[in-house]
Enzyme design. Structure first.
Site, PDB file in Angstrom:
ATOM      1  N   CYS A  77       0.864  -1.182   0.000  1.00 20.49           N
ATOM      2  CA  CYS A  77       0.000   0.000   0.000  1.00 20.49           C
ATOM      3  C   CYS A  77       0.898   1.229   0.000  1.00 20.49           C
ATOM      4  CB  CYS A  77      -0.976  -0.031   1.186  1.00 20.49           C
ATOM      5  SG  CYS A  77      -0.192  -0.031   2.805  1.00 20.49           S
TER       6      CYS A  77
ATOM      7  N   ARG B  91      -3.286  -0.688   5.398  1.00 19.74           N
ATOM      8  CA  ARG B  91      -3.849  -1.776   4.598  1.00 19.74           C
ATOM      9  C   ARG B  91      -2.932  -2.979   4.429  1.00 19.74           C
ATOM     10  NH1 ARG B  91      -5.170   2.060  -0.279  1.00 19.74           N
ATOM     11  NH2 ARG B  91      -3.302   2.999   0.662  1.00 19.74           N
TER      12      ARG B  91
ATOM     13  N   ASP C 163      -8.081   3.664   1.091  1.00 19.16           N
ATOM     14  CA  ASP C 163      -7.161   4.156   2.109  1.00 19.16           C
ATOM     15  C   ASP C 163      -7.961   4.638   3.328  1.00 19.16           C
ATOM     16  OD1 ASP C 163      -5.341   5.526   3.605  1.00 19.16           O
ATOM     17  OD2 ASP C 163      -4.598   6.769   1.961  1.00 19.16           O
TER      18      ASP C 163
HETATM   19  P1  4NP Z   1      -1.757   2.780   4.090  1.00 19.48           P
HETATM   20  O1  4NP Z   1      -2.402   4.109   4.706  1.00 19.48           O
HETATM   21  O2  4NP Z   1      -1.224   3.139   2.729  1.00 19.48           O
HETATM   22  O3  4NP Z   1      -2.897   1.836   4.026  1.00 19.48           O
HETATM   23  O4  4NP Z   1      -0.653   2.368   5.051  1.00 19.48           O
HETATM   24  C1  4NP Z   1      -1.743   5.346   4.726  1.00 19.48           C
HETATM   25  C2  4NP Z   1      -0.717   5.554   5.608  1.00 19.48           C
HETATM   26  C3  4NP Z   1      -0.076   6.805   5.645  1.00 19.48           C
HETATM   27  C4  4NP Z   1      -0.476   7.798   4.784  1.00 19.48           C
HETATM   28  C5  4NP Z   1      -1.500   7.582   3.896  1.00 19.48           C
HETATM   29  C6  4NP Z   1      -2.125   6.343   3.874  1.00 19.48           C
HETATM   30  N1  4NP Z   1       0.148   9.073   4.845  1.00 19.48           N
HETATM   31  O5  4NP Z   1      -0.293   9.978   4.114  1.00 19.48           O
HETATM   32  O6  4NP Z   1       1.115   9.243   5.594  1.00 19.48           O
END
Ligand code: 4NP
Length: 162
Positions: free
Chosen positions: A9, A15, A128
């Site tokens: 992800c 995720r 997300d």
């Molecule tokens: P992930 O969620 O991609 O599912 O781990 C996110 C984690 C951090 C960020 C965005 C989505 N961020 O903008 O830092």
């Protein structure tokens, strides 16, 4: 030979570590550890070394998943090590293609939604949850529980009949 699966992800704190923990639990429950290796990584390195987001850990715990992966970015070696690289959304999918060192390597990249379509036909990516409330995390876990079960069935089918 072990099948190696990498979930990817953006931050590797919501995720993909959830998918990693769910898939690992399914493999262990089925006693199939000798056939599979699972890991996760992110296309963005800003959370490197961090445990999964506390909101994701809290949502996963009552479902029986203790998430303790440490965030890490995707590396070029991942494209050699892993047989199947599963992107949570289109952004991750496109970034993975950009990172892939060869055309052959890019053939290992798929969308996780291929495996969640049956349970969640109206979802075109794993959303997300970072800027969402609790329901966002629950939806991701619902999708990933169903998707990982479908994925394991598919892989077991291949292993036994392929
Ligand atoms: P992930 O969620 O991609 O599912 O781990 C996110 C984690 C951090 C960020 C965005 C989505 N961020 O903008 O830092």
């Amino acid at each position: 030979m072990k099948q190696r699966i990498l979930f990817v992800c953006l931050g590797n704190i919501c995720r993909s570590p959830a998918a990693d923990g769910i898939m690992q639990a399914l493999i262990e429950r089925a006693g199939l550890e000798e056939f599979y290796e699972v890991d996760s990584a992110g296309t963005y390195s800003g959370h490197r070394g961090e445990l999964p987001d506390p909101r994701m850990r809290r949502a996963a715990e009552p479902r029986g998943y203790h998430l303790n992966h440490r965030s890490r970015p995707v590396t070029e070696e991942d494209f050699e090590r892993f047989d199947l690289i599963l992107a949570m959304d289109d952004n991750n999918y496109e970034n993975l293609h950009r990172l892939a060192p060869s055309r052959k390597a890019s053939e290992r990249i798929f969308r996780m939604v291929e495996f969640t379509r049956e349970s969640h036909p109206d979802r075109y990516y794993v959303p997300d949850p970072y800027y969402e409330g609790r329901e966002g995390f629950e939806l991701v876990l619902d999708m990933l529980e169903a998707g990982c079960a479908t994925l394991l069935n598919y892989l077991e089918d291949q292993r036994n009949n392929g």
